[in-house]
Design a protein around this motif. Structure first.
Motif, PDB file in Angstrom:
ATOM      1  N   LYS A  14       0.850  -1.186   0.000  1.00  0.00           N
ATOM      2  CA  LYS A  14       0.000   0.000   0.000  1.00  0.00           C
ATOM      3  C   LYS A  14       0.886   1.237   0.000  1.00  0.00           C
ATOM      4  N   ARG A  15       0.372   2.320  -0.568  1.00  0.00           N
ATOM      5  CA  ARG A  15       1.143   3.565  -0.648  1.00  0.00           C
ATOM      6  C   ARG A  15       0.799   4.459   0.540  1.00  0.00           C
ATOM      7  N   ILE A  16       1.840   4.870   1.244  1.00  0.00           N
ATOM      8  CA  ILE A  16       1.685   5.735   2.409  1.00  0.00           C
ATOM      9  C   ILE A  16       2.534   6.986   2.210  1.00  0.00           C
ATOM     10  N   PHE A  17       1.921   8.145   2.463  1.00  0.00           N
ATOM     11  CA  PHE A  17       2.656   9.404   2.494  1.00  0.00           C
ATOM     12  C   PHE A  17       2.837   9.785   3.955  1.00  0.00           C
ATOM     13  N   VAL A  18       4.071   9.994   4.377  1.00  0.00           N
ATOM     14  CA  VAL A  18       4.375  10.502   5.709  1.00  0.00           C
ATOM     15  C   VAL A  18       4.690  11.978   5.528  1.00  0.00           C
ATOM     16  N   VAL A  19       3.759  12.840   5.968  1.00  0.00           N
ATOM     17  CA  VAL A  19       3.866  14.277   5.738  1.00  0.00           C
ATOM     18  C   VAL A  19       4.044  14.979   7.077  1.00  0.00           C
ATOM     19  N   ASP A  20       5.250  15.437   7.308  1.00  0.00           N
ATOM     20  CA  ASP A  20       5.570  16.091   8.566  1.00  0.00           C
ATOM     21  C   ASP A  20       6.832  16.921   8.348  1.00  0.00           C
ATOM     22  N   PRO A  21       6.845  18.169   8.787  1.00  0.00           N
ATOM     23  CA  PRO A  21       8.059  18.976   8.646  1.00  0.00           C
ATOM     24  C   PRO A  21       9.235  18.430   9.465  1.00  0.00           C
ATOM     25  N   ASP A  22       8.938  17.643  10.495  1.00  0.00           N
ATOM     26  CA  ASP A  22       9.978  17.109  11.367  1.00  0.00           C
ATOM     27  C   ASP A  22      10.674  15.916  10.720  1.00  0.00           C
ATOM     28  N   GLU A  23      11.927  16.112  10.355  1.00  0.00           N
ATOM     29  CA  GLU A  23      12.693  15.090   9.652  1.00  0.00           C
ATOM     30  C   GLU A  23      12.871  13.809  10.473  1.00  0.00           C
ATOM     31  N   ILE A  24      13.021  13.934  11.765  1.00  0.00           N
ATOM     32  CA  ILE A  24      13.216  12.762  12.624  1.00  0.00           C
ATOM     33  C   ILE A  24      11.953  11.907  12.664  1.00  0.00           C
ATOM     34  N   THR A  25      10.802  12.542  12.776  1.00  0.00           N
ATOM     35  CA  THR A  25       9.532  11.800  12.774  1.00  0.00           C
ATOM     36  C   THR A  25       9.339  11.095  11.441  1.00  0.00           C
ATOM     37  N   ARG A  26       9.600  11.795  10.343  1.00  0.00           N
ATOM     38  CA  ARG A  26       9.460  11.178   9.015  1.00  0.00           C
ATOM     39  C   ARG A  26      10.393   9.985   8.874  1.00  0.00           C
ATOM     40  N   ALA A  27      11.630  10.139   9.307  1.00  0.00           N
ATOM     41  CA  ALA A  27      12.603   9.045   9.193  1.00  0.00           C
ATOM     42  C   ALA A  27      12.187   7.847  10.034  1.00  0.00           C
ATOM     43  N   ALA A  28      11.702   8.094  11.237  1.00  0.00           N
ATOM     44  CA  ALA A  28      11.270   6.991  12.105  1.00  0.00           C
ATOM     45  C   ALA A  28      10.100   6.246  11.482  1.00  0.00           C
ATOM     46  N   LEU A  29       9.114   6.970  10.988  1.00  0.00           N
ATOM     47  CA  LEU A  29       7.948   6.325  10.371  1.00  0.00           C
ATOM     48  C   LEU A  29       8.334   5.599   9.090  1.00  0.00           C
ATOM     49  N   GLN A  30       9.219   6.199   8.313  1.00  0.00           N
ATOM     50  CA  GLN A  30       9.717   5.545   7.094  1.00  0.00           C
ATOM     51  C   GLN A  30      10.382   4.222   7.455  1.00  0.00           C
ATOM     52  N   PHE A  31      11.220   4.220   8.476  1.00  0.00           N
ATOM     53  CA  PHE A  31      11.916   3.015   8.915  1.00  0.00           C
ATOM     54  C   PHE A  31      10.929   1.948   9.384  1.00  0.00           C
ATOM     55  N   ILE A  32       9.917   2.354  10.148  1.00  0.00           N
ATOM     56  CA  ILE A  32       8.938   1.413  10.697  1.00  0.00           C
ATOM     57  C   ILE A  32       8.095   0.781   9.597  1.00  0.00           C
ATOM     58  N   LEU A  33       7.768   1.552   8.578  1.00  0.00           N
ATOM     59  CA  LEU A  33       6.759   1.114   7.606  1.00  0.00           C
ATOM     60  C   LEU A  33       7.284   0.651   6.249  1.00  0.00           C
ATOM     61  N   HIS A  34       8.512   0.960   5.900  1.00  0.00           N
ATOM     62  CA  HIS A  34       8.945   0.760   4.514  1.00  0.00           C
ATOM     63  C   HIS A  34       9.008  -0.695   4.063  1.00  0.00           C
ATOM     64  N   ASP A  35       9.182  -1.651   4.955  1.00  0.00           N
ATOM     65  CA  ASP A  35       9.262  -3.052   4.529  1.00  0.00           C
ATOM     66  C   ASP A  35       7.915  -3.628   4.090  1.00  0.00           C
ATOM     67  N   GLU A  36       6.839  -3.095   4.618  1.00  0.00           N
ATOM     68  CA  GLU A  36       5.514  -3.640   4.296  1.00  0.00           C
ATOM     69  C   GLU A  36       4.689  -2.703   3.434  1.00  0.00           C
ATOM     70  N   ASN A  37       5.230  -1.529   3.120  1.00  0.00           N
ATOM     71  CA  ASN A  37       4.466  -0.518   2.399  1.00  0.00           C
ATOM     72  C   ASN A  37       5.375   0.286   1.486  1.00  0.00           C
ATOM     73  N   GLU A  38       4.769   0.879   0.479  1.00  0.00           N
ATOM     74  CA  GLU A  38       5.465   1.864  -0.351  1.00  0.00           C
ATOM     75  C   GLU A  38       5.343   3.184   0.405  1.00  0.00           C
ATOM     76  N   THR A  39       6.383   3.539   1.126  1.00  0.00           N
ATOM     77  CA  THR A  39       6.321   4.674   2.041  1.00  0.00           C
ATOM     78  C   THR A  39       7.112   5.848   1.490  1.00  0.00           C
ATOM     79  N   HIS A  40       6.445   7.004   1.407  1.00  0.00           N
ATOM     80  CA  HIS A  40       7.067   8.214   0.878  1.00  0.00           C
ATOM     81  C   HIS A  40       7.221   9.235   1.997  1.00  0.00           C
ATOM     82  N   ASP A  41       8.416   9.714   2.178  1.00  0.00           N
ATOM     83  CA  ASP A  41       8.801  10.693   3.187  1.00  0.00           C
ATOM     84  C   ASP A  41       8.685  12.074   2.548  1.00  0.00           C
TER      85      ASP A  41
END
Length: 132
Positions: A14-41
């Motif tokens: 599934k395609r997920i957009f992680v939209v947040d100005p905070d780079e650390i939050t985006r990176a953490a969510l990208q790391f958590i979700l990227h193996d099971e999803n198409e995750t865009h930071d």
């Protein structure tokens, strides 16, 4: 692949957009979700809207700071511009009252920091109707 990743879910990408100005939050969510999803930071809402024209997300994870800066009506605008997208609001504990208002205004759920792999994946799977 990360430990605890369900390979069947990785196939149902599934395609997920992680939209947040905070780079650390985006990176953490990208790391958590990227193996099971198409995750865009994505750092800005404008960039997410531009990208959504050609690549519709199934889920948009929205940093609460965007709502703080642009107002609660940003949720109506997102639902109008990206029909059928699910919205998960990520917030600090102090922002939970605003995040609950976001749910009343169109977001499907919230996740509060500190982010954990188990909670984030569980909420994302629920919103994407996996494992139900």
């Amino acid at each position: 692949m990360q430990i605890g990743v369900d390979s069947a879910m990785a196939v149902d990408n599934k395609r997920i957009f992680v939209v947040d100005p905070d780079e650390i939050t985006r990176a953490a969510l990208q790391f958590i979700l990227h193996d099971e999803n198409e995750t865009h930071d994505i750092p800005t809402l404008a960039a997410a809207l531009t990208k959504s024209v050609e690549w519709k997300p199934d889920l948009l994870i929205l940093g609460i700071s965007i709502v703080l800066n642009q107002g609660i009506t940003v949720l109506d605008m997102l639902k109008d511009k990206i029909p059928e997208v699910k919205i998960l609001v990520v917030c600090e504990p102090k922002d939970i009252p605003l995040a609950l208002t976001c749910i009343k205004s169109g977001a499907e759920d919230l996740v509060s920091k500190p982010l954990t792999i188990e909670i984030v994946r569980s909420k994302v799977d629920k919103l994407l109707r996996r494992g139900i």
